[in-house]
Design a protein around this motif. Structure first.
Motif, PDB file in Angstrom:
ATOM      1  N   GLY A   1       0.931  -0.944   0.453  1.00 31.78           N
ATOM      2  CA  GLY A   1      -0.369  -0.101  -0.122  1.00 31.78           C
ATOM      3  C   GLY A   1       0.808   1.089  -0.074  1.00 31.78           C
ATOM      4  O   GLY A   1       1.636   0.999  -0.544  1.00 31.78           O
ATOM      5  N   CYS A   2       0.437   2.397  -0.199  1.00 31.56           N
ATOM      6  CA  CYS A   2       0.961   3.218  -0.295  1.00 31.56           C
ATOM      7  C   CYS A   2       1.569   4.540   1.515  1.00 31.56           C
ATOM      8  O   CYS A   2       1.887   5.642   1.559  1.00 31.56           O
ATOM      9  N   GLY A   3       0.904   3.837   2.380  1.00 28.90           N
ATOM     10  CA  GLY A   3       1.532   4.252   3.505  1.00 28.90           C
ATOM     11  C   GLY A   3       0.387   5.415   4.409  1.00 28.90           C
ATOM     12  O   GLY A   3       0.027   5.131   5.158  1.00 28.90           O
ATOM     13  N   HIS A   4      -0.932   5.719   3.320  1.00 24.03           N
ATOM     14  CA  HIS A   4      -2.014   7.055   3.890  1.00 24.03           C
ATOM     15  C   HIS A   4      -2.696   6.292   4.917  1.00 24.03           C
ATOM     16  O   HIS A   4      -3.077   5.143   4.786  1.00 24.03           O
ATOM     17  N   GLU A   5      -2.985   7.149   5.891  1.00 23.34           N
ATOM     18  CA  GLU A   5      -3.373   7.224   7.241  1.00 23.34           C
ATOM     19  C   GLU A   5      -5.101   8.325   6.855  1.00 23.34           C
ATOM     20  O   GLU A   5      -5.537   9.183   6.159  1.00 23.34           O
ATOM     21  N   GLY A   6      -6.396   7.209   6.756  1.00 21.02           N
ATOM     22  CA  GLY A   6      -7.629   8.209   6.828  1.00 21.02           C
ATOM     23  C   GLY A   6      -8.644   7.172   7.235  1.00 21.02           C
ATOM     24  O   GLY A   6      -8.412   6.546   7.659  1.00 21.02           O
ATOM     25  N   THR A   7     -10.035   7.508   6.860  1.00 21.64           N
ATOM     26  CA  THR A   7     -11.379   7.393   7.595  1.00 21.64           C
ATOM     27  C   THR A   7     -12.156   6.966   6.239  1.00 21.64           C
ATOM     28  O   THR A   7     -11.990   8.317   5.258  1.00 21.64           O
ATOM     29  N   ALA A   8     -12.687   6.300   5.937  1.00 27.45           N
ATOM     30  CA  ALA A   8     -13.776   6.386   4.794  1.00 27.45           C
ATOM     31  C   ALA A   8     -15.263   5.411   5.216  1.00 27.45           C
ATOM     32  O   ALA A   8     -15.763   5.165   6.787  1.00 27.45           O
ATOM     33  N   SER A   9     -15.999   5.173   4.366  1.00 27.19           N
ATOM     34  CA  SER A   9     -17.034   4.533   4.596  1.00 27.19           C
ATOM     35  C   SER A   9     -17.661   4.133   4.425  1.00 27.19           C
ATOM     36  O   SER A   9     -16.321   3.172   4.175  1.00 27.19           O
ATOM     37  N   PHE A  10     -18.349   2.659   4.714  1.00 32.21           N
ATOM     38  CA  PHE A  10     -18.483   1.527   4.818  1.00 32.21           C
ATOM     39  C   PHE A  10     -18.254   1.073   3.644  1.00 32.21           C
ATOM     40  O   PHE A  10     -18.373  -0.223   3.057  1.00 32.21           O
ATOM     41  N   ARG A  11     -19.462   1.948   2.555  1.00 31.08           N
ATOM     42  CA  ARG A  11     -19.193   1.539   1.090  1.00 31.08           C
ATOM     43  C   ARG A  11     -18.411   1.791   0.352  1.00 31.08           C
ATOM     44  O   ARG A  11     -18.063   1.800  -0.385  1.00 31.08           O
ATOM     45  N   ASP A  12     -17.005   2.141   1.441  1.00 33.80           N
ATOM     46  CA  ASP A  12     -16.129   2.379   0.167  1.00 33.80           C
ATOM     47  C   ASP A  12     -14.880   1.234   0.469  1.00 33.80           C
ATOM     48  O   ASP A  12     -13.899   1.054  -0.131  1.00 33.80           O
ATOM     49  N   GLY A  13     -15.436   0.352   0.754  1.00 32.38           N
ATOM     50  CA  GLY A  13     -14.794  -1.141   1.279  1.00 32.38           C
ATOM     51  C   GLY A  13     -15.419  -2.407   0.941  1.00 32.38           C
ATOM     52  O   GLY A  13     -16.788  -2.269  -0.072  1.00 32.38           O
ATOM     53  N   LYS A  14     -15.325  -3.130   1.466  1.00 33.91           N
ATOM     54  CA  LYS A  14     -15.603  -4.736   0.596  1.00 33.91           C
ATOM     55  C   LYS A  14     -15.375  -5.572   2.440  1.00 33.91           C
ATOM     56  O   LYS A  14     -14.071  -5.932   3.564  1.00 33.91           O
ATOM     57  N   LEU A  15     -16.546  -6.612   2.545  1.00 37.94           N
ATOM     58  CA  LEU A  15     -16.299  -7.509   3.761  1.00 37.94           C
ATOM     59  C   LEU A  15     -15.467  -8.880   2.453  1.00 37.94           C
ATOM     60  O   LEU A  15     -15.033  -8.822   1.413  1.00 37.94           O
ATOM     61  N   MET A  16     -14.567  -9.483   3.490  1.00 35.79           N
ATOM     62  CA  MET A  16     -13.679 -10.888   2.791  1.00 35.79           C
ATOM     63  C   MET A  16     -14.343 -11.940   2.720  1.00 35.79           C
ATOM     64  O   MET A  16     -15.472 -11.743   3.065  1.00 35.79           O
ATOM     65  N   TRP A  17     -14.065 -11.942   1.905  1.00 33.62           N
ATOM     66  CA  TRP A  17     -14.789 -13.918   1.286  1.00 33.62           C
ATOM     67  C   TRP A  17     -15.870 -13.693   2.096  1.00 33.62           C
ATOM     68  O   TRP A  17     -16.853 -14.345   1.784  1.00 33.62           O
ATOM     69  N   ARG A  18     -15.031 -14.647   3.294  1.00 35.26           N
ATOM     70  CA  ARG A  18     -15.615 -15.634   3.838  1.00 35.26           C
ATOM     71  C   ARG A  18     -17.196 -15.452   4.374  1.00 35.26           C
ATOM     72  O   ARG A  18     -17.719 -15.346   5.062  1.00 35.26           O
ATOM     73  N   PHE A  19     -17.347 -13.842   4.692  1.00 34.56           N
ATOM     74  CA  PHE A  19     -18.505 -13.272   5.083  1.00 34.56           C
ATOM     75  C   PHE A  19     -18.948 -12.175   3.890  1.00 34.56           C
ATOM     76  O   PHE A  19     -20.342 -12.596   4.243  1.00 34.56           O
ATOM     77  N   GLU A  20     -18.584 -11.838   2.831  1.00 38.84           N
ATOM     78  CA  GLU A  20     -19.788 -11.367   1.748  1.00 38.84           C
ATOM     79  C   GLU A  20     -20.010 -12.573   1.255  1.00 38.84           C
ATOM     80  O   GLU A  20     -21.397 -12.392   0.759  1.00 38.84           O
ATOM     81  N   TRP A  21     -19.471 -13.667   1.250  1.00 38.24           N
ATOM     82  CA  TRP A  21     -20.453 -15.094   0.747  1.00 38.24           C
ATOM     83  C   TRP A  21     -21.820 -15.297   1.066  1.00 38.24           C
ATOM     84  O   TRP A  21     -23.256 -14.732   0.787  1.00 38.24           O
ATOM     85  N   PRO A  22     -21.418 -15.906   2.944  1.00 37.23           N
ATOM     86  CA  PRO A  22     -23.027 -15.505   3.298  1.00 37.23           C
ATOM     87  C   PRO A  22     -23.695 -14.062   3.088  1.00 37.23           C
ATOM     88  O   PRO A  22     -25.279 -13.710   3.465  1.00 37.23           O
ATOM     89  N   ALA A  23     -23.114 -12.804   3.165  1.00 40.79           N
ATOM     90  CA  ALA A  23     -23.407 -11.634   3.481  1.00 40.79           C
ATOM     91  C   ALA A  23     -24.548 -11.311   1.921  1.00 40.79           C
ATOM     92  O   ALA A  23     -25.592 -10.522   1.713  1.00 40.79           O
ATOM     93  N   GLN A  24     -23.917 -12.468   0.955  1.00 49.00           N
ATOM     94  CA  GLN A  24     -24.946 -12.076  -0.190  1.00 49.00           C
ATOM     95  C   GLN A  24     -26.022 -13.205  -0.498  1.00 49.00           C
ATOM     96  O   GLN A  24     -27.050 -12.648  -0.888  1.00 49.00           O
ATOM     97  N   TRP A  25     -26.110 -14.115   0.199  1.00 50.70           N
ATOM     98  CA  TRP A  25     -26.989 -15.072   0.543  1.00 50.70           C
ATOM     99  C   TRP A  25     -28.556 -13.498   1.371  1.00 50.70           C
ATOM    100  O   TRP A  25     -29.843 -13.793   0.673  1.00 50.70           O
ATOM    101  N   ALA A  26     -27.893 -12.850   2.316  1.00 45.61           N
ATOM    102  CA  ALA A  26     -28.729 -12.314   3.016  1.00 45.61           C
ATOM    103  C   ALA A  26     -29.260 -11.020   2.805  1.00 45.61           C
ATOM    104  O   ALA A  26     -30.428 -10.931   1.912  1.00 45.61           O
ATOM    105  N   VAL A  27     -28.292 -10.343   0.962  1.00 48.35           N
ATOM    106  CA  VAL A  27     -28.810  -9.855   0.249  1.00 48.35           C
ATOM    107  C   VAL A  27     -30.122  -9.902  -0.656  1.00 48.35           C
ATOM    108  O   VAL A  27     -30.426  -9.282  -0.952  1.00 48.35           O
ATOM    109  N   LEU A  28     -29.032 -10.887  -1.136  1.00 51.34           N
ATOM    110  CA  LEU A  28     -30.283 -11.518  -2.508  1.00 51.34           C
ATOM    111  C   LEU A  28     -31.640 -12.550  -1.480  1.00 51.34           C
ATOM    112  O   LEU A  28     -31.877 -12.280  -2.945  1.00 51.34           O
ATOM    113  N   GLY A  29     -31.384 -12.508  -0.959  1.00 51.77           N
ATOM    114  CA  GLY A  29     -32.522 -13.769  -0.711  1.00 51.77           C
ATOM    115  C   GLY A  29     -32.759 -14.719  -1.041  1.00 51.77           C
ATOM    116  O   GLY A  29     -33.125 -15.661  -1.548  1.00 51.77           O
ATOM    117  N   VAL A  30     -31.035 -15.465  -1.508  1.00 51.55           N
ATOM    118  CA  VAL A  30     -31.223 -16.445  -1.889  1.00 51.55           C
ATOM    119  C   VAL A  30     -31.444 -17.868  -1.497  1.00 51.55           C
ATOM    120  O   VAL A  30     -30.687 -18.467  -0.488  1.00 51.55           O
TER     121      VAL A  30
END
Length: 445
Positions: free
Chosen positions: A242-271
């Protein structure tokens, strides 16, 4: 207790019960889905990272999902078949081969490979399209996959995870993870090493350099923000700095790690149902079930694990370039023969061998004859009766198939009239054969 063992089909095989009870595996899956009494529309999902050339292996999920969708539609259910393009994932390595918008496979020498190398660690949707005809690298390969499904006549709704994050669809899931971080760490530690009390299953995109970083230093659930230091990420055994920058970001500026994103997709899309390859069955599926139930408080979808197939005996791989695209396959086979390739038991490994395509075509033709009662084969009768109508646009008994080898002989002749005379002489067509059937038969040539 809902079934969460992804190997249910395998159990059926072992007991021999499956063959007697379910002629077609998709009926069994449809029964499992309906046993949970889901609301319409029933959601069937697949997904892939658009890391490179969409190949026949990615089609496993799409076609298998399609057969289950068709069974449910026959039963009067409304079905949404969605396919997530996990395009907020980081580009981890530069693939050896790419495909342009016409599916021409090219080496890195034909594109600006340096531009790709400079964008490692950034989401696919933030990397320029090497061919310049889409908004991003991610859009380019997602579009190729969507068009591949169209070529085989399968209606799939493509969903971009980048878009889902941007529009706030994941907000609740991300908030839930941060509100229950101790629980999230505890669950994940069962499946993964290096989960300590500082671990946060969230990557932030650095506002300065655009790389996804895993170094979250603080968070505020009320304001839905995270503090971070851009240290880059570990990818495929190597470190992307990375570039070493320190900052603050919103939840929408990032993403869940895969093991959490997959079940989150089930929740969001009603799979309600998701097929996946055997790599996930031992890896992220068990943790996904645990996270779904104990972090997000949802029921995981009905699973189905399938065996991969190989290409000419070697594993299919976008990054190494051992691929065959759907478009290439449809230069060699009718779409219904390709669909037939996926009808067979998902639990058995198969090889797609270009040198023996004639055998695959012969097998499909036999399947068709069995359906129409022109040939008897005890093991195939019930499967053909059940699945054949899903392979063709329309069931028509007058259809004519030239044997593969005969079609090859006709291919040596350019004159269309001579081709017809030869087909008539061999008894494949006669004065009563309808014109549409003759034209259809010639397509194999």
């Amino acid at each position: 207790e809902p079934a969460t063992d992804p190997h249910t089909l395998a159990e059926d095989d072992r007991e021999g019960a499956g063959e007697e009870h379910y002629a077609f595996w998709a009926d069994r899956i449809a029964d499992e889905i309906e046993a949970r009494d889901p609301d319409d529309p029933i959601v069937i999902k697949g997904g892939v990272s658009p890391s490179g050339i969409p190949h026949l292996g990615h089609f496993n999920e799409i076609v298998r999902g399609y057969f289950v969708a068709e069974v449910l539609r026959e039963r009067g259910r409304e079905v949404r078949q969605v396919f997530t393009s996990d395009d907020k994932d980081a580009l981890r390595k530069v693939p050896r081969k790419l495909a342009d918008s016409e599916w021409n496979v090219v080496g890195l020498g034909d594109v600006d490979a340096g531009a790709l190398g400079r964008n490692l660690g950034k989401p696919y949707t933030d990397i320029p399209d090497p061919f310049g005809d889409h908004d991003s690298y991610g859009d380019h390969f997602t579009d190729l996959l969507a068009r591949s499904a169209e070529l085989v006549g399968i209606p799939v709704e493509m969903v971009s995870t980048t878009d889902l994050y941007a529009e706030g669809a994941f907000d609740d899931a991300v908030r839930t993870v941060f509100e229950n971080l101790d629980r999230a760490r505890e669950v994940l530690a069962t499946y993964q090493d290096k989960v300590d009390e500082d671990y946060v299953p969230f990557q932030v995109q650095c506002e300065d350099c655009g790389v996804l970083t895993t170094n979250v230093t603080g968070y505020d659930v009320e304001s839905e923000t995270v503090d971070y230091v851009c240290e880059g990420l570990e990818a495929g055994g190597q470190r992307i700095e990375g570039c070493g920058h320190e900052g603050t970001a919103s939840f929408r500026d990032g993403k869940l790690m895969w093991r959490f994103e997959w079940p989150a997709q089930w929740a969001v899309l009603g799979v309600d149902f998701e097929p996946f390859g055997k790599d996930h069955a031992e890896g992220s599926w068990p943790s996904g079930v645990d996270i779904a139930e104990n972090v997000f408080g949802i029921e995981p979808p009905v699973p189905m694990v399938y065996e991969w197939f190989t290409l000419n005996g070697e594993p299919l791989s976008s990054s190494s370039g051992n691929v065959v695209t759907v478009e290439e396959v449809l230069d060699l086979l009718e779409p219904e023969v390709l669909r037939y390739f996926f009808v067979r038991n998902p639990k058995r490994a198969k090889d797609f061998d270009v040198a023996t395509l004639d055998q695959l075509v012969d097998e499909f033709d036999r399947f068709e004859r069995v359906y129409f009662g022109e040939e008897e084969e005890e093991n195939l009768d019930r499967l053909a009766e059940r699945a054949y109508p899903m392979l063709v646009d329309e069931v028509r008994e007058e259809r004519v198939r030239f044997p593969y080898t005969f079609a090859a002989v006709l291919g040596m002749v350019d004159d269309p009239d001579l081709r017809r005379r030869m087909a008539r002489n061999e008894g494949h067509i006669d004065g009563d054969t309808p014109e549409w059937a003759i034209e259809g038969a010639m397509e194999r040539v």
